[in-house]
Design a protein around this motif. Structure first.
Motif, PDB file in Angstrom:
ATOM      1  N   THR A  21     -15.763 -15.393 -41.084  1.00 10.50           N
ATOM      2  CA  THR A  21     -14.651 -14.677 -41.677  1.00 10.50           C
ATOM      3  C   THR A  21     -13.465 -15.635 -41.799  1.00 10.50           C
ATOM      4  OG1 THR A  21     -14.320 -13.890 -39.494  1.00 10.50           O
ATOM      5  CG2 THR A  21     -15.610 -12.640 -40.826  1.00 10.50           C
ATOM      6  N   TRP A  22     -12.658 -15.475 -42.929  1.00 13.45           N
ATOM      7  CA  TRP A  22     -11.715 -16.471 -42.999  1.00 13.45           C
ATOM      8  C   TRP A  22     -10.485 -15.685 -43.189  1.00 13.45           C
ATOM      9  CZ3 TRP A  22     -12.742 -21.510 -42.143  1.00 13.45           C
ATOM     10  CH2 TRP A  22     -13.848 -21.775 -42.312  1.00 13.45           C
ATOM     11  N   ARG A  23      -9.211 -15.737 -42.671  1.00 14.00           N
ATOM     12  CA  ARG A  23      -7.986 -15.211 -43.010  1.00 14.00           C
ATOM     13  C   ARG A  23      -7.862 -15.279 -44.432  1.00 14.00           C
ATOM     14  NH1 ARG A  23      -4.605 -13.264 -39.505  1.00 14.00           N
ATOM     15  NH2 ARG A  23      -5.353 -14.406 -37.849  1.00 14.00           N
ATOM     16  N   LEU A  24      -7.524 -14.067 -45.201  1.00 14.42           N
ATOM     17  CA  LEU A  24      -7.022 -13.680 -46.269  1.00 14.42           C
ATOM     18  C   LEU A  24      -6.168 -12.915 -46.926  1.00 14.42           C
ATOM     19  CD1 LEU A  24     -11.053 -13.703 -47.785  1.00 14.42           C
ATOM     20  CD2 LEU A  24      -9.628 -15.438 -47.929  1.00 14.42           C
ATOM     21  N   GLY A  25      -5.586 -12.814 -47.565  1.00 12.35           N
ATOM     22  CA  GLY A  25      -4.418 -12.013 -47.887  1.00 12.35           C
ATOM     23  C   GLY A  25      -2.964 -12.702 -47.846  1.00 12.35           C
ATOM     24  N   PRO A  26      -1.983 -11.990 -48.099  1.00 12.75           N
ATOM     25  CA  PRO A  26      -0.605 -12.512 -47.995  1.00 12.75           C
ATOM     26  C   PRO A  26      -0.012 -12.179 -46.743  1.00 12.75           C
ATOM     27  CG  PRO A  26      -0.528 -10.837 -49.311  1.00 12.75           C
ATOM     28  CD  PRO A  26      -1.891 -10.978 -49.306  1.00 12.75           C
ATOM     29  N   GLY A  27      -0.499 -11.071 -45.865  1.00 16.03           N
ATOM     30  CA  GLY A  27      -0.043 -11.020 -44.534  1.00 16.03           C
ATOM     31  C   GLY A  27       1.530 -10.367 -44.457  1.00 16.03           C
ATOM     32  N   GLN A  28       2.104 -10.563 -43.552  1.00 13.76           N
ATOM     33  CA  GLN A  28       3.530 -10.054 -43.341  1.00 13.76           C
ATOM     34  C   GLN A  28       4.412 -11.162 -43.425  1.00 13.76           C
ATOM     35  OE1 GLN A  28       4.221  -6.982 -42.770  1.00 13.76           O
ATOM     36  NE2 GLN A  28       2.335  -6.390 -43.127  1.00 13.76           N
ATOM     37  N   PRO A  29       5.404 -11.214 -44.437  1.00 15.65           N
ATOM     38  CA  PRO A  29       6.286 -12.324 -44.763  1.00 15.65           C
ATOM     39  C   PRO A  29       7.144 -12.369 -43.610  1.00 15.65           C
ATOM     40  CG  PRO A  29       6.565 -10.449 -46.137  1.00 15.65           C
ATOM     41  CD  PRO A  29       5.272 -10.198 -45.496  1.00 15.65           C
ATOM     42  N   THR A  30       7.656 -11.309 -42.895  1.00 13.72           N
ATOM     43  CA  THR A  30       8.317 -11.339 -41.731  1.00 13.72           C
ATOM     44  C   THR A  30       8.015 -12.494 -40.617  1.00 13.72           C
ATOM     45  OG1 THR A  30       7.384  -9.487 -40.514  1.00 13.72           O
ATOM     46  CG2 THR A  30       9.087  -8.951 -41.999  1.00 13.72           C
ATOM     47  N   MET A  31       6.733 -12.865 -40.768  1.00 11.04           N
ATOM     48  CA  MET A  31       6.348 -14.014 -39.698  1.00 11.04           C
ATOM     49  C   MET A  31       6.974 -15.185 -40.142  1.00 11.04           C
ATOM     50  SD  MET A  31       2.157 -13.445 -39.507  1.00 11.04           S
ATOM     51  CE  MET A  31       1.930 -14.578 -38.346  1.00 11.04           C
ATOM     52  N   VAL A  32       7.318 -15.321 -41.486  1.00 11.92           N
ATOM     53  CA  VAL A  32       8.013 -16.479 -41.894  1.00 11.92           C
ATOM     54  C   VAL A  32       9.678 -16.442 -41.884  1.00 11.92           C
ATOM     55  CG1 VAL A  32       8.383 -18.032 -43.809  1.00 11.92           C
ATOM     56  CG2 VAL A  32       6.164 -16.933 -43.522  1.00 11.92           C
ATOM     57  N   ILE A  33      10.033 -15.086 -42.389  1.00 14.34           N
ATOM     58  CA  ILE A  33      11.521 -15.018 -42.621  1.00 14.34           C
ATOM     59  C   ILE A  33      12.254 -15.022 -41.171  1.00 14.34           C
ATOM     60  CG2 ILE A  33      13.358 -13.485 -43.336  1.00 14.34           C
ATOM     61  CD1 ILE A  33      11.130 -12.847 -45.669  1.00 14.34           C
ATOM     62  N   ASP A  34      11.524 -14.307 -40.285  1.00 15.47           N
ATOM     63  CA  ASP A  34      12.128 -14.206 -38.839  1.00 15.47           C
ATOM     64  C   ASP A  34      12.526 -15.504 -38.410  1.00 15.47           C
ATOM     65  OD1 ASP A  34      12.226 -11.525 -39.152  1.00 15.47           O
ATOM     66  OD2 ASP A  34      10.546 -10.862 -38.061  1.00 15.47           O
ATOM     67  N   GLN A  35      12.051 -16.494 -38.594  1.00 14.20           N
ATOM     68  CA  GLN A  35      12.147 -17.680 -37.990  1.00 14.20           C
ATOM     69  C   GLN A  35      13.671 -18.350 -38.245  1.00 14.20           C
ATOM     70  OE1 GLN A  35       8.951 -20.600 -37.803  1.00 14.20           O
ATOM     71  NE2 GLN A  35       8.075 -19.395 -39.585  1.00 14.20           N
TER      72      GLN A  35
END
Length: 120
Positions: A21-35
């Protein structure tokens, strides 16, 4: 060194061919923006709901385009760092389906390797 030519190709087993199984899909952009902190960066959300983040010195840029960057083919994230007179900058882009966790890891690395230049 001896090469066994009796068995061409590579050897494998049924177990080695198992599905992953591989991580797919865009996920949560807050993981990026909150940095990003307000102290060091400016955040703008435009009329298309695209997010633009610039460093206060203007040399770092990150854009998030949830429906794709206008005029580009499927770009969802664009990271760019402006170079100097001695060293060229760079640009990295990720498509709209790149998991935010991977983009966050790249952004974290870029931020962690930056240095604040003190004025004399």
């Amino acid at each position: 060194m001896t090469v066994d030519i009796a068995k061409p190709g590579f050897a494998t087993t049924i177990e080695a061919l198992r599905l992953h199984t591989w991580r797919l899909g865009p996920g949560q952009p807050t993981m990026v923006i909150d940095q990003f902190t307000d102290e060091d960066f400016k955040l703008v959300v435009d009329d298309r709901a695209d997010v633009h983040i610039n460093s206060r010195d203007g040399r770092f840029y990150l854009g998030w385009f949830p429906t794709g960057r206008p005029g580009a083919d499927g770009e969802g994230w664009v990271l760019a760092v402006t170079g100097t007179a001695a060293v060229p900058g760079y640009r990295i882009s990720f498509d709209t389906e790149t998991p935010a966790q991977f983009v966050a890891a790249v952004v974290a690395e870029v931020i962690s390797t930056s240095r604040l230049v003190r004025s004399p």
